[in-house]
Enzyme design. Sequence first.
Site, short mmCIF file in Angstrom:
data_model
loop_
_atom_site.label_atom_id
_atom_site.label_comp_id
_atom_site.label_asym_id
_atom_site.label_seq_id
_atom_site.Cartn_x
_atom_site.Cartn_y
_atom_site.Cartn_z
CG PHE A 185 -0.30 0.14 2.54
CD1 PHE A 185 -0.12 1.38 3.13
CD2 PHE A 185 0.14 -0.98 3.23
CE1 PHE A 185 0.48 1.50 4.38
CE2 PHE A 185 0.75 -0.88 4.47
CZ PHE A 185 0.92 0.37 5.05
CB CYS A 186 1.78 3.78 -1.75
SG CYS A 186 0.83 3.60 -3.29
CB THR A 187 -0.12 8.38 -0.86
OG1 THR A 187 1.02 8.48 -0.01
CG2 THR A 187 -1.08 9.52 -0.58
CB ILE A 214 -3.59 5.38 2.47
CG1 ILE A 214 -2.47 4.39 2.76
CG2 ILE A 214 -4.20 5.89 3.78
CD1 ILE A 214 -1.23 5.03 3.35
#
EC number: 1.14.-.-
Length: 287
Positions: A185-187, A214
Amino acid sequence: MSIVNLSSYHFATIEDTAAWRPFVTERCNALGLKGTILLAPEGINLFVAGTRENTDAFIHYIRHDALFEGKFVDLQFKESLSDKQPFTRMLVKLKREIITMKKPAIRPELGRAPFVDAPTLKHWLDRGHDDQGRPVVMLDTRNAFEVDVGTFDNALDYRITKFSEFPEVIEQNRADLEGKTVVSFCTGGIRCEKAAIHMKEVGIENVYQLEGGILKYFEEVGGAHYHGDCFVFDYRTALNPQLEPSKTTQCFGCRAVVPPQAQESPLYVAGKTCPECHPDSKAARAA
């Protein structure tokens, strides 16, 4: 007047980015947009902002203009509102990669990475395992300073300082992922998608990316199984699970992230210093 902030990315083979650049620049300027668009042989990555009317026109342009040959007809955008324009100018840049990993470019024609949507991920985390009964491990692909603002509970964090370090740390820590379902996951999705593709290519099984990152997770299920805020690369600094700007800020002097508790320190002087760069803290570390 509210400003609409758009972000999106898409992996798609682009044969001649240089030919696209002047046309995209001209259209964005005509619409009064500001922000940055990256064009690379592997795809597009964009952050633009403007009025509702003009951002809607931009979305239609990207999806339907003949220039793009239908590559972005299904392009999805993340949207938020702000009371001022977060960008100072409009840039369209040509890059080797839309997110730098320093590995051979993604081959979009081979398909995108497997993904899990936010409601399904929440269901897995509620139960502690995926639908096949495998334990789920959350893998944060962001830089260390972003992770410090907030992340998923018990997420793996390898303290990288730039995304190009990701392949090496994965090779060093493969044992952490064996026999588990790995959700990167990331932004907003771009780093975790490229990370998932890389992990699949090096033989790591049961890998997914968090669809939309996210911010999409916050939008669809809130802050379940997440602690803190989400760092964003604009004047808002960080968003809470309600997608509202939080009280986290960045130091004017050194650009370090300063959470609310650190702002209570006598070493934090708004517009000047923070506990990271204040002369007194530097002297204490040197002693």
